[in-house]
Write a protein that holds these residues in place. Sequence first.
Motif, PDB file in Angstrom:
ATOM      1  N   ALA A   1     -13.985  -0.156   2.577  1.00  0.00           N
ATOM      2  CA  ALA A   1     -14.549  -0.949   3.675  1.00  0.00           C
ATOM      3  C   ALA A   1     -15.942  -1.402   3.255  1.00  0.00           C
ATOM      4  O   ALA A   1     -16.586  -0.778   2.411  1.00  0.00           O
ATOM      5  CB  ALA A   1     -14.617  -0.111   4.941  1.00  0.00           C
TER       6      ALA A   1
ATOM      7  N   VAL B   1      -6.095  -9.734   3.117  1.00  0.00           N
ATOM      8  CA  VAL B   1      -6.249  -8.666   2.128  1.00  0.00           C
ATOM      9  C   VAL B   1      -5.178  -7.597   2.332  1.00  0.00           C
ATOM     10  O   VAL B   1      -4.576  -7.097   1.375  1.00  0.00           O
ATOM     11  CB  VAL B   1      -7.662  -8.045   2.204  1.00  0.00           C
ATOM     12  CG1 VAL B   1      -7.752  -6.772   1.358  1.00  0.00           C
ATOM     13  CG2 VAL B   1      -8.713  -9.049   1.738  1.00  0.00           C
ATOM     14  N   GLY B   2      -4.913  -7.256   3.592  1.00  0.00           N
ATOM     15  CA  GLY B   2      -3.862  -6.286   3.869  1.00  0.00           C
ATOM     16  C   GLY B   2      -2.500  -6.765   3.410  1.00  0.00           C
ATOM     17  O   GLY B   2      -1.734  -6.022   2.772  1.00  0.00           O
TER      18      GLY B   2
ATOM     19  N   TYR C   1     -14.438 -15.277   7.441  1.00  0.00           N
ATOM     20  CA  TYR C   1     -13.156 -14.652   7.788  1.00  0.00           C
ATOM     21  C   TYR C   1     -12.052 -15.654   8.073  1.00  0.00           C
ATOM     22  O   TYR C   1     -10.871 -15.290   8.083  1.00  0.00           O
ATOM     23  CB  TYR C   1     -13.342 -13.725   8.993  1.00  0.00           C
ATOM     24  CG  TYR C   1     -14.042 -12.443   8.634  1.00  0.00           C
ATOM     25  CD1 TYR C   1     -13.338 -11.256   8.462  1.00  0.00           C
ATOM     26  CD2 TYR C   1     -15.425 -12.412   8.440  1.00  0.00           C
ATOM     27  CE1 TYR C   1     -13.975 -10.077   8.116  1.00  0.00           C
ATOM     28  CE2 TYR C   1     -16.084 -11.247   8.099  1.00  0.00           C
ATOM     29  CZ  TYR C   1     -15.354 -10.075   7.932  1.00  0.00           C
ATOM     30  OH  TYR C   1     -16.000  -8.912   7.579  1.00  0.00           O
TER      31      TYR C   1
ATOM     32  N   THR D   1      -9.230 -10.310   6.743  1.00  0.00           N
ATOM     33  CA  THR D   1      -8.857  -8.892   6.764  1.00  0.00           C
ATOM     34  C   THR D   1      -7.337  -8.745   6.716  1.00  0.00           C
ATOM     35  O   THR D   1      -6.799  -7.909   5.980  1.00  0.00           O
ATOM     36  CB  THR D   1      -9.433  -8.202   8.007  1.00  0.00           C
ATOM     37  OG1 THR D   1     -10.850  -8.434   8.053  1.00  0.00           O
ATOM     38  CG2 THR D   1      -9.165  -6.718   7.988  1.00  0.00           C
TER      39      THR D   1
ATOM     40  N   ASN E   1      -4.901  -2.874   9.188  1.00  0.00           N
ATOM     41  CA  ASN E   1      -4.474  -3.228   7.832  1.00  0.00           C
ATOM     42  C   ASN E   1      -4.452  -2.034   6.892  1.00  0.00           C
ATOM     43  O   ASN E   1      -3.657  -2.008   5.947  1.00  0.00           O
ATOM     44  CB  ASN E   1      -5.338  -4.368   7.299  1.00  0.00           C
ATOM     45  CG  ASN E   1      -4.889  -5.706   7.852  1.00  0.00           C
ATOM     46  OD1 ASN E   1      -3.944  -6.312   7.351  1.00  0.00           O
ATOM     47  ND2 ASN E   1      -5.530  -6.147   8.925  1.00  0.00           N
TER      48      ASN E   1
ATOM     49  N   PHE F   1     -11.764  -4.613   1.082  1.00  0.00           N
ATOM     50  CA  PHE F   1     -11.882  -5.387   2.315  1.00  0.00           C
ATOM     51  C   PHE F   1     -13.291  -5.939   2.499  1.00  0.00           C
ATOM     52  O   PHE F   1     -14.279  -5.356   2.029  1.00  0.00           O
ATOM     53  CB  PHE F   1     -11.518  -4.509   3.515  1.00  0.00           C
ATOM     54  CG  PHE F   1     -10.047  -4.286   3.686  1.00  0.00           C
ATOM     55  CD1 PHE F   1      -9.268  -5.193   4.388  1.00  0.00           C
ATOM     56  CD2 PHE F   1      -9.433  -3.165   3.129  1.00  0.00           C
ATOM     57  CE1 PHE F   1      -7.896  -4.987   4.550  1.00  0.00           C
ATOM     58  CE2 PHE F   1      -8.069  -2.950   3.285  1.00  0.00           C
ATOM     59  CZ  PHE F   1      -7.301  -3.864   3.994  1.00  0.00           C
TER      60      PHE F   1
ATOM     61  N   GLY G   1      -9.321  -8.800  -2.858  1.00  0.00           N
ATOM     62  CA  GLY G   1     -10.499  -8.893  -2.019  1.00  0.00           C
ATOM     63  C   GLY G   1     -11.779  -9.122  -2.784  1.00  0.00           C
ATOM     64  O   GLY G   1     -11.847  -9.960  -3.684  1.00  0.00           O
TER      65      GLY G   1
ATOM     66  N   LEU H   1      -9.533  -3.925  10.663  1.00  0.00           N
ATOM     67  CA  LEU H   1      -9.522  -3.177   9.406  1.00  0.00           C
ATOM     68  C   LEU H   1      -8.553  -2.002   9.503  1.00  0.00           C
ATOM     69  O   LEU H   1      -7.738  -1.758   8.599  1.00  0.00           O
ATOM     70  CB  LEU H   1     -10.935  -2.681   9.087  1.00  0.00           C
ATOM     71  CG  LEU H   1     -11.063  -1.654   7.961  1.00  0.00           C
ATOM     72  CD1 LEU H   1     -10.727  -2.279   6.612  1.00  0.00           C
ATOM     73  CD2 LEU H   1     -12.472  -1.054   7.936  1.00  0.00           C
TER      74      LEU H   1
END
Length: 473
Positions: free
Chosen positions: A43, A203-204, A172, A200, A263, A225, A142, A260
């Motif tokens: 994170a 990336v997940g 974002y 977010t 994900n 992330f 990321g 976050l």
Amino acid sequence: MKNLFPLCLIVFLAFRPLISSATINSVLNQNEPTHYNLVLIVADDLGYGDLGFTGSTQIKTPHIDKLAASGVTFTQGYVSSAVCSPSRAGFITGINQVEFGHDNNLGGVEPGFDPEYNGLPLTQQTIADHLNKLGYVNGLIGKWHLGKEPQFHPLKRGFDEFWGYTGGGHDYFEALPNGTGYKEPLESNFKTPAPITYITDDVGNESVDFITRHKDDPFFLFAAFNAPHTPMQALEEDLVLYQNIADKKRRTYAAMVHRLDLNVGKIMQSLEDQGLKENTLVVFISDNGGPTDSNASNNAPYRGQKGILLEGGIHVPFVMNLPSLLPKGLTYDEQVTSLDIVPTFLALAGDTETPMDMFTGVDLIPHLTEKTAPLANREMTWKFTISRAIREGDWKLVSIPDRLPLLYNLAEDPSEENDLALKNIDKTSYLLKKLGIWDVNLPHPVFLEGAVWKKRQLGLYDHNYQVTQPEVK
């Protein structure tokens, strides 16, 4: 049916000379993994106190909490720097980054400095470089933030696949074809990046895709992330969940942390769906403490924030989860550092060639499985631009330019509210000398961030910080 076992036993014994011991051992050990997969979830600018398992009463993070509850949580987990780029340089090499000149945060090139050196020094090997030699597929999804010049690109630093951006943060919702800064275009070497939905989520999703594509290979996934780093941008559906929070910035931050968490859950579900969860080491960490002044994060119970070496800047949420090997639900109270990630990963991957004493960090697995004594009274040192700090056992000393050294006993005062330097002159002198000797043996930084940041960092030591959880209404 009762007579079959003796018959099978006779047949086995009769043909035993034809079966090698290696084959028998292979059958007996068929439940042992052929390899461990490795996942590092980072994170960006997450406040220590903003997860359920670290005490949040305001933000709900069930997926990260589940990861912690079923794995090992470190109550004294540290990163090696209080800002993004040097922290990443540390945990991606396993070496305290100031020992190879990566002291400052990456930004523009300051006058007198060579842009060819404006990134993670090429003299250093990354975790991906090491794992390449062991047959791992390495993917970064990321944020990079370790150099934008071609020689620093992740695909030249051991990664086989890259989807993301090389800068220090990103919008974002939008990337522009000719954009710069937070709107720089996304790049990938294995697909044409689609337009951003919400970064977010993207990336997940890309992390899940990486796991699916490489489920049959030993792999290392670095899921880096952007959340909850600025800009403060959240989805409307997530903002609704936190409409009870009056402060708009804090409400947006909470929504970003919520997304976050979803994900992280998505990544964990993918590992389970592919039958990989038991033998995959998942590490969750933040790259530094939350910048309370810019994203409304909360580092409770610690004072300080991103950019300084009080606990709020370097004491972070830290989890390791490996169901087949590590204890479930263990709370580990000795000091650990993000610099331990590389040697832990390499040992688990079966690296017998790399000398482990080259790393600042250590392999944590033997300590967590009680094969080795706990890491008691460990010494740790930090340096970031104007700040230096050392921790030895429960004592921590912080040195900054405009005042006498600050000394805290963290066992009695984890929030660092009672400076004991003048009451413990011998301890102050001892730690200051030890810190100074370490400092003067460090190389010069290979690049500098703008001088304006030094004044700002100094001022952060005098801010008032909330060391309790926000009131829930």
